[in-house]
Design a protein around this motif. Structure first.
Motif, PDB file in Angstrom:
ATOM      1  N   LEU A 152      12.505 -16.096   2.001  1.00 39.96           N
ATOM      2  CA  LEU A 152      11.443 -15.342   2.678  1.00 39.96           C
ATOM      3  C   LEU A 152      10.078 -15.700   2.094  1.00 39.96           C
ATOM      4  O   LEU A 152       9.096 -15.858   2.809  1.00 39.96           O
ATOM      5  N   LEU A 172      11.591 -18.407   9.113  1.00 37.51           N
ATOM      6  CA  LEU A 172      11.972 -16.999   9.001  1.00 37.51           C
ATOM      7  C   LEU A 172      13.058 -16.666  10.024  1.00 37.51           C
ATOM      8  O   LEU A 172      14.016 -15.941   9.734  1.00 37.51           O
ATOM      9  N   THR A 192      16.809 -15.343   9.122  1.00 39.78           N
ATOM     10  CA  THR A 192      17.274 -14.016   9.511  1.00 39.78           C
ATOM     11  C   THR A 192      18.051 -14.024  10.828  1.00 39.78           C
ATOM     12  O   THR A 192      18.529 -12.988  11.260  1.00 39.78           O
ATOM     13  N   VAL A 249       6.174 -10.456  -0.170  1.00 34.85           N
ATOM     14  CA  VAL A 249       7.625 -10.282  -0.025  1.00 34.85           C
ATOM     15  C   VAL A 249       8.185  -9.330  -1.078  1.00 34.85           C
ATOM     16  O   VAL A 249       9.010  -8.478  -0.777  1.00 34.85           O
ATOM     17  N   THR A 289      16.855  -7.148   5.938  1.00 31.39           N
ATOM     18  CA  THR A 289      16.605  -7.141   4.505  1.00 31.39           C
ATOM     19  C   THR A 289      17.420  -6.065   3.799  1.00 31.39           C
ATOM     20  O   THR A 289      18.072  -6.338   2.796  1.00 31.39           O
TER      21      THR A 289
END
Lengths: 399, 424
Positions: free
Chosen positions: A81, A280, A284, A323, B101
């Protein structure tokens, strides 16, 4: 900003006026070597110019990739990230710090990259393409989409300035959720677009976890983008961007086509933001408007200011801060064991507050950002006796 | 250029120092799991992602607190198979990016045994692949999307809600039964939630049977345009595929426009006490008189489950407002406790999944659970509730979806046993 001024003042012979420096001559002066403040230590002193840049970039990349072996999967995910965010902050710091154009909508450019990547990857998956080919083609599609939007913004940017330009870019990021919702058939509204899972290549499967693989991909893409940005920053375009930022009229009189330089700066920064968004999305496996909010866009600006405007190292610091800070704060709140209601209220909100505080603190104490503060320490410690006037650190932005 | 030896030495020293630091912080990749993550001799740790902040928080943030209260109650009774249940709740703000996350954090940092009741269709979709690739049990997702019922593709994921197709079909069937001549329309969220309720409604009404379909996006807190269009289209019965906040927004906006159709909401957005929280004590009973909603949990105000949950809520949840979310959260806790009890004395991820797909779980719903080897859906039927004088209760009509047809069935409520603590 501090960096440019420092350089210009320490070596007046090299860049007397922006025009002189930027005059289109077949052989450009090598700004890197001579513009460096005297006394700063460096490794590999013989190597200069592009070869040096490539060697440094390659060694840093190898170091970062080697570093992934020391981290557990979650840290590697965070590293991925950070790398992706660094792509975006690197371009943004160039845009704001060097060309002096403020973009509050960089998250929208990242989102463009993310959607470009996701839509292309899904189309390719349906066509039966996967693996490296899918990644590379989708990455380029993402970059192309972001670059196109950046070009359009840049064209507006060349005609607008200051708050007006900031307003246009701000509108872009605010409009993002509406755009994804109106064209819900393609962008899938708030739910966003999901992409197929991209695992570790079979050859490496026994060796590394998927998060480490994702970190590698992020690091490699970021390394290429950042190296390119550094080359631009040190090259002709970088010099012209400084000239336009320093004094646009003088730059024009000296033959710099300021409009073109501004558009180029916007496009360059859009390319890096698009690459960041694509990475990104790869990490993800999804892209949604919720990931690219106005708050995130502003955080990117905070990151480059806190890191040090115009400084690539500062952009890296900023990416780490963006982050890791929310995560650190969240972990801290969990550790303190507050009543659940207070905890609920703080979660999400406290990070924004801390960012605001950090921004004020850094601009008040180290106007050059964290990178500037580090540089100042370095200069001081290597020249303890030198009078400060010889190495002035500007406290005011240029112009 | 300067080539002082001193700075060189300093750089080397700094590099060496940072290398040592990194080595000290070293961890292995990929980690080999020796034991079952999240299970010790005394505890079982499970995690969840919930919208504690953001657009869906007001409607749902009380669910995880209720689940936690139920687990605290079970732990005080000695836990399950001698283990207490720890419940780690992470806020994702109903934002799929944040869900990514926090779920990674739960799995990799907190090393949870399973993810329990992750809330939201868009949010949970974002981690569906991740959880299944990492073979983490993904139990009882808090969403009615049919995505969770794909045993072949997602063997680790199980649903909790009755799916949205079932709810859409039941609402449309009730409309067809009660108001056969009315113009039926739909307001839905612009994601799978909305799509699947439309799909269910069209099973009953036929394609094009909905006179008007309007969609909203969670990030835009204004539905005036949508409600205006429905009013203009002469909609008399409006099916709602909305989360609680937007149900209230839709009803309130319509009232402001002087438009009072019948509202038929899915269970996700039809919790009366929660809606009162949005609309206010004085307005809600007037605006929501006759409000229809589906439900599949024991929600009757005078039921034995409600009494137990009310008592747990008072003792372990600081007497927080008791609403449908409380019943929902505690029912999730009960179902997990039941699965854990059946997973054996030394639960593993595999034995937990076996327990759920054995088809022997009963839960506490008004209809039997549909879990089995080839079904990861929880409830295939729902009861109809209505609001009368500020009290929401079942009207006695229960529908189930059987192979694409909506049929009327008898409710089969599960009696309360052993003071609500599942025994193996």
């Amino acid at each position: 900003m501090s960096e440019t001024t420092t350089r210009a003042e320490t070596t007046p012979a090299e860049a007397t006026t922006p025009g002189e420096a930027a005059r289109a001559s077949p052989r450009m002066p090598r700004p890197l070597r001579t513009l460096r403040p005297p006394g700063t230590p460096r490794l590999l002193p013989r190597l200069t110019g592009l070869p040096r840049l490539l060697v440094v970039a390659a060694s840093l990349t190898v170091l970062a990739v080697a570093g992934t072996f020391l981290l557990d999967p979650y840290r590697n995910y965070q590293l991925a990230l950070v790398a992706a965010t660094f792509c975006a902050t690197g371009g943004l710091t160039l845009l704001i710090g060097l060309s002096g154009q403020l973009s509050l909508g960089h998250a929208a450019l990242m989102a463009t990259g993310g959607y470009g990547y996701a839509l292309t990857a899904n189309a390719l998956t349906e066509a039966g393409v996967d693996g490296v080919a899918r990644f590379v083609v989708s990455l380029f599609a993402a970059i192309a989409a972001a670059a196109l939007l950046g070009l359009l913004l840049g064209l507006a940017g060349a005609r607008l300035s200051g708050p007006y330009l900031a307003g246009v870019t701000l509108a872009l990021v605010i409009a993002l959720p509406a755009v994804t919702s109106v064209f819900g058939g393609v962008f899938r509204g708030d739910q966003g677009v999901q992409i197929a899972y991209d695992g570790v290549p079979p050859a490496l499967r026994a060796l590394i976890a998927v998060e480490q693989w994702q970190a590698w991909v992020s690091i490699l893409v970021t390394a290429v983008v950042i190296t390119w940005l550094v080359a631009i920053r040190r090259g002709r375009l970088g010099l012209r961007m400084r000239a336009v930022h320093g004094d646009e009229t003088a730059a024009r009189l000296a033959g710099v086509r300021s409009g073109r330089v501004k558009v180029a700066a916007f496009t360059v920064s859009a390319v890096s933001a698009g690459a960041g968004g694509a990475v990104l999305c790869f990490v993800t496996q999804s892209v949604s408007p919720g990931a690219y909010t106005l708050a995130f866009s502003l955080l990117l600006v905070v990151a480059v200011v806190v890191g040090g405007l115009g400084s690539i190292g500062g952009a890296a610091v900023g990416a780490v801060v963006v982050v890791l800070l929310p995560w650190l704060i969240g972990t801290g709140i969990d550790a303190v064991d507050l009543p659940s209601e207070v905890e609920q209220r703080l979660s999400g909100n406290l990070a924004v507050l801390v960012f605001g505080g950090l921004l004020i603190l850094v601009t008040a104490v180290w106007p050059g950002g964290l990178a500037g503060a580090l540089r100042r320490r370095r200069i001081r410690s290597s020249h303890p006796a030198a009078p400060p006037a010889l190495h002035p650190i500007p406290t005011e932005p240029e112009r | 250029m300067s080539q002082h030896p001193a700075p060189h030495r300093r750089i080397v020293a700094a590099a060496a120092a940072s290398a040592t630091l990194l080595a000290l912080a070293a961890c292995s990749t990929p980690g080999a799991a020796e034991s079952t993550p999240g299970v010790t001799d005394e505890t079982v740790t499970v995690g969840t992602h919930q919208p504690l902040t953001g657009p869906a928080a007001a409607g749902y943030s009380s669910i995880s607190a209720a689940t936690k209260a139920y687990f605290d109650y079970v732990n005080d009774q000695g836990g399950i198979n001698g283990r207490t249940i720890e419940y780690v709740v992470k806020d994702d703000g109903y934002n799929p990016a944040t869900t990514q996350t926090v779920v990674r954090e739960l799995v990799q940092e907190d090393e949870v045994f399973a993810i329990l009741n992750g809330l939201g269709t868009p949010t949970h979709t974002a981690v569906l692949d991740y959880l299944n690739q990492n073979e983490v049990p993904d139990l009882f997702v808090a969403s009615g999307s049919t995505s969770w019922n794909q045993p072949e593709e997602y063997p680790y994921t199980f649903a909790f809600n009755a799916d949205y197709v079932v709810e859409g079909a039941a609402l449309a069937q009730y409309a067809a039964d009660e108001r056969p001549d009315a113009t039926v329309c739909l307001l839905g969220q612009d994601d799978d939630f909305g799509d699947e309720v439309v799909e269910g409604a069209e099973l009953v009404l036929g394609t094009g049977g909905l006179a008007e379909v309007q969609r909203y996006s969670v990030s835009n807190q204004d539905v005036t345009a949508q409600i205006g269009a429905m009013q203009a289209a002469g909609c008399e019965v409006n099916l709602l595929a909305t989360v609680n906040g937007f149900t209230a927004l839709a009803v309130g906006t319509a009232a402001k426009l002087g438009y009072f159709p019948a509202w038929y909401s899915s269970s996700s957005g039809g919790d009366y006490p929660t809606l009162v929280g949005f609309l206010g004590e004085d307005l809600a009973p007037k605006l929501l008189q006759g409000f229809i909603s589906t439900n599949y949990l024991p929600f009757s105000p005078d039921g034995e489950w409600t009494a137990l949950f009310r008592q747990i809520n008072d003792e372990y949840n600081d007497g927080a407002p008791f609403d449908g979310n409380t019943v929902y959260g505690m029912s999730v806790g009960y179902l997990f406790a039941e699965a854990l009890a059946r997973a054996g004395d030394d639960p593993t991820r595999e034995s937990l999944l076996d327990a759920v797909s054995s088809g022997e779980l009963v839960g506490n719903g008004i209809l039997p659970l549909a879990f089995g080897e080839d079904s990861h859906a929880a409830y295939l039927g729902v009861g109809i509730t209505t609001v009368d004088q500020g009290v929401q209760d079942f009207v006695g009509t229960t529908y189930a979806l059987e192979g694409g047809d909506v049929v009327t069935v008898e409710a089969e409520p599960v009696p309360l046993e052993n003071e609500g603590v599942p025994a193996p």
